[in-house]
Write a protein that holds these residues in place. Sequence first.
Motif, PDB file in Angstrom:
ATOM      1  N   GLU A   1      85.116  68.126  10.115  1.00  0.00           N
ATOM      2  CA  GLU A   1      85.801  66.830  10.076  1.00  0.00           C
ATOM      3  C   GLU A   1      86.833  66.646  11.184  1.00  0.00           C
ATOM      4  O   GLU A   1      87.245  65.526  11.465  1.00  0.00           O
ATOM      5  N   ASP A   2      87.278  67.733  11.765  1.00  0.00           N
ATOM      6  CA  ASP A   2      88.275  67.714  12.839  1.00  0.00           C
ATOM      7  C   ASP A   2      87.851  66.754  13.964  1.00  0.00           C
ATOM      8  O   ASP A   2      86.836  66.968  14.623  1.00  0.00           O
ATOM      9  N   PRO A   3      88.623  65.689  14.199  1.00  0.00           N
ATOM     10  CA  PRO A   3      88.220  64.684  15.191  1.00  0.00           C
ATOM     11  C   PRO A   3      88.117  65.236  16.616  1.00  0.00           C
ATOM     12  O   PRO A   3      87.419  64.658  17.441  1.00  0.00           O
ATOM     13  N   SER A   4      88.779  66.358  16.907  1.00  0.00           N
ATOM     14  CA  SER A   4      88.707  66.893  18.264  1.00  0.00           C
ATOM     15  C   SER A   4      87.307  67.448  18.556  1.00  0.00           C
ATOM     16  O   SER A   4      86.997  67.824  19.682  1.00  0.00           O
ATOM     17  N   ARG A   5      86.464  67.490  17.524  1.00  0.00           N
ATOM     18  CA  ARG A   5      85.093  67.938  17.734  1.00  0.00           C
ATOM     19  C   ARG A   5      84.204  66.853  18.329  1.00  0.00           C
ATOM     20  O   ARG A   5      83.096  67.126  18.782  1.00  0.00           O
ATOM     21  N   LEU A   6      84.672  65.611  18.253  1.00  0.00           N
ATOM     22  CA  LEU A   6      83.845  64.497  18.720  1.00  0.00           C
ATOM     23  C   LEU A   6      83.652  64.549  20.231  1.00  0.00           C
ATOM     24  O   LEU A   6      84.604  64.697  20.977  1.00  0.00           O
ATOM     25  N   LEU A   7      82.407  64.401  20.642  1.00  0.00           N
ATOM     26  CA  LEU A   7      82.096  64.426  22.065  1.00  0.00           C
ATOM     27  C   LEU A   7      81.448  63.104  22.446  1.00  0.00           C
ATOM     28  O   LEU A   7      80.929  62.389  21.577  1.00  0.00           O
ATOM     29  N   PRO A   8      81.473  62.754  23.722  1.00  0.00           N
ATOM     30  CA  PRO A   8      80.833  61.510  24.154  1.00  0.00           C
ATOM     31  C   PRO A   8      79.375  61.447  23.672  1.00  0.00           C
ATOM     32  O   PRO A   8      78.683  62.463  23.658  1.00  0.00           O
ATOM     33  N   GLY A   9      78.951  60.259  23.274  1.00  0.00           N
ATOM     34  CA  GLY A   9      77.571  60.073  22.836  1.00  0.00           C
ATOM     35  C   GLY A   9      77.398  60.304  21.344  1.00  0.00           C
ATOM     36  O   GLY A   9      76.282  60.313  20.828  1.00  0.00           O
ATOM     37  N   GLY A  10      78.505  60.534  20.632  1.00  0.00           N
ATOM     38  CA  GLY A  10      78.398  60.729  19.188  1.00  0.00           C
ATOM     39  C   GLY A  10      77.977  62.135  18.804  1.00  0.00           C
ATOM     40  O   GLY A  10      77.605  62.400  17.670  1.00  0.00           O
TER      41      GLY A  10
ATOM     42  N   ILE B   1      74.290  69.037   6.046  1.00  0.00           N
ATOM     43  CA  ILE B   1      75.459  68.206   6.314  1.00  0.00           C
ATOM     44  C   ILE B   1      74.995  66.902   6.948  1.00  0.00           C
ATOM     45  O   ILE B   1      74.013  66.874   7.691  1.00  0.00           O
ATOM     46  N   GLN B   2      75.708  65.826   6.602  1.00  0.00           N
ATOM     47  CA  GLN B   2      75.381  64.542   7.208  1.00  0.00           C
ATOM     48  C   GLN B   2      76.650  63.962   7.829  1.00  0.00           C
ATOM     49  O   GLN B   2      77.685  63.942   7.167  1.00  0.00           O
ATOM     50  N   ILE B   3      76.567  63.491   9.050  1.00  0.00           N
ATOM     51  CA  ILE B   3      77.732  62.804   9.598  1.00  0.00           C
ATOM     52  C   ILE B   3      77.392  61.340   9.827  1.00  0.00           C
ATOM     53  O   ILE B   3      76.255  60.980  10.131  1.00  0.00           O
ATOM     54  N   SER B   4      78.387  60.480   9.602  1.00  0.00           N
ATOM     55  CA  SER B   4      78.156  59.049   9.765  1.00  0.00           C
ATOM     56  C   SER B   4      79.445  58.408  10.238  1.00  0.00           C
ATOM     57  O   SER B   4      80.483  59.062  10.334  1.00  0.00           O
ATOM     58  N   ASN B   5      79.383  57.112  10.508  1.00  0.00           N
ATOM     59  CA  ASN B   5      80.546  56.369  10.980  1.00  0.00           C
ATOM     60  C   ASN B   5      81.246  57.073  12.137  1.00  0.00           C
ATOM     61  O   ASN B   5      82.460  57.146  12.200  1.00  0.00           O
ATOM     62  N   VAL B   6      80.438  57.609  13.020  1.00  0.00           N
ATOM     63  CA  VAL B   6      81.031  58.258  14.181  1.00  0.00           C
ATOM     64  C   VAL B   6      81.613  57.177  15.077  1.00  0.00           C
ATOM     65  O   VAL B   6      80.924  56.229  15.432  1.00  0.00           O
TER      66      VAL B   6
ATOM     67  N   ILE C   1      85.408  60.186  12.292  1.00  0.00           N
ATOM     68  CA  ILE C   1      84.133  60.769  11.930  1.00  0.00           C
ATOM     69  C   ILE C   1      84.108  60.962  10.417  1.00  0.00           C
ATOM     70  O   ILE C   1      85.129  61.255   9.807  1.00  0.00           O
ATOM     71  N   LYS C   2      82.954  60.741   9.818  1.00  0.00           N
ATOM     72  CA  LYS C   2      82.841  60.969   8.387  1.00  0.00           C
ATOM     73  C   LYS C   2      81.811  62.071   8.141  1.00  0.00           C
ATOM     74  O   LYS C   2      80.665  61.965   8.596  1.00  0.00           O
TER      75      LYS C   2
END
Lengths: 272, 272
Positions: free
Chosen positions: A90-99, A249-254, A261-262
Amino acid sequence: MKRSDRLVAITNYLIENPMKLVSLPFFSTTYDAAKSSISEDLTIVNKVFKQEGMGYLKSISGAAGGVKYIPEHSLDNSKKFIDDLCKRLEDPSRLLPGGYLFMSDLLGEPSTVRNIGKIFASEFSKLEIDVVVTVATKGIPLAYAVASFLNVPVVIVRRDPKVTEGSTVSINYVSGSSRKIQTMILPKRSLHEGAKVCIIDDFMMAGGTINGMKDLLKEFNAQVKAIGVLVEAEDEEEERVVDNYTSLIQISNVNVKNNKIKVNKGNFLGKS
Amino acid sequence: MKRSDRLVAITNYLIENPMKLVSLPFFSTTYDAAKSSISEDLTIVNKVFKQEGMGYLKSISGAAGGVKYIPEHSLDNSKKFIDDLCKRLEDPSRLLPGGYLFMSDLLGEPSTVRNIGKIFASEFSKLEIDVVVTVATKGIPLAYAVASFLNVPVVIVRRDPKVTEGSTVSINYVSGSSRKIQTMILPKRSLHEGAKVCIIDDFMMAGGTINGMKDLLKEFNAQVKAIGVLVEAEDEEEERVVDNYTSLIQISNVNVKNNKIKVNKGNFLGKS
């Protein structure tokens, strides 16, 4: 060997050789004990394996019989493990360009990878899988973890033909997310006709890559019996092209812009 | 829990958690037994582990003490295993253009990969390795096998920058065999400063790739404590640019024209 010694040795042997039929005479000879003593040992081992949520021993009777260790990841353990993974992702710093999501640290931990492998192997242990197939690069450790518990080989589909593979079969496919035409190859000698296959990958968006693998496997007349992905990501613009898969695991609302991130449990545990 | 049950549970726990310091109170609480009983259990486990050539328990005394399972692959077992691998690799149909060897089938077997990993882990267990580094693709399963026995993470160097890695550090290097300039990258967040590293790969010719990895690791101020390759190939035209490595197998006199190959034990066992 004394009972106490035998219990240690037999436990080790079974853990190192999951899904392998071992005859009682083998244990009897190896550890120099009567078959009846070995039987009692196996009853103890089976009881503790069940208590610890790590699987069970399956007895096969008859002349060609014996005992087989079926590894399992108990539902309780799986829930705890997946919950923990969700929190870490869930840590937002994991988000990378392109989702995309940075997961290399998690996938670099052998014990995490082994647990993921054990969950999929428990789920697919009744399907008589002959081989685990994955695509380079990130799915590889997961595929080996699953395969080690199912006691079957791994075959790696590549995106770049390498000189070290010998002759290969290749297909072109359309990547779901980038809409680009890409190539996948598999060495000719890697799969036998009609093999029962389980596909493992780390990440699935629309599923173009996995669909490409399915097409490639058709060329080998392989039967895809199961598909397991660690993380599936919902992509609003793209319809999923793969069904019948298991995701942990499912991620959504990126939302890369808002750094949001959810992270939910995947279909393995049902939506929360 | 009774002694017989505890022996099964403790054996399992230790195998699943190699190189991890476990305190006696932990076992005592988990399995509801007196510390003196746990001590006796551990003596039995240690004796059988040694007998079976699978390693030993290291006791650390003091308040922060406990017991640590150090996995080992006994020299006898290693010899037998490497001999067997050599025989399988001698098959001339494995020869591929360019003096490469088809090994994907062997590297696809989880148990073979696990054994190779255990041999390297035994060899490197005293070096206090923090992380195992490999380069995509074929070294990956070996690296995870080594790492699982050393109980450390794996970091994968890539030849192609991927969007899913975040920011990266890259270097260019000259491949020993093809004399081409190639690129290698590693995500910035993958290694901490001064990490003690062991490099694992499946195949080494002149060693250009491994040298490139060493250069890349310098950018992270990492210390390369050990290098392990499954197969080293002698290349008459090229001098080796890497020393201080451990190889399990050595191939020489590769002659693609005459379909000939000579497979020897590597420097791990000494030349035969």
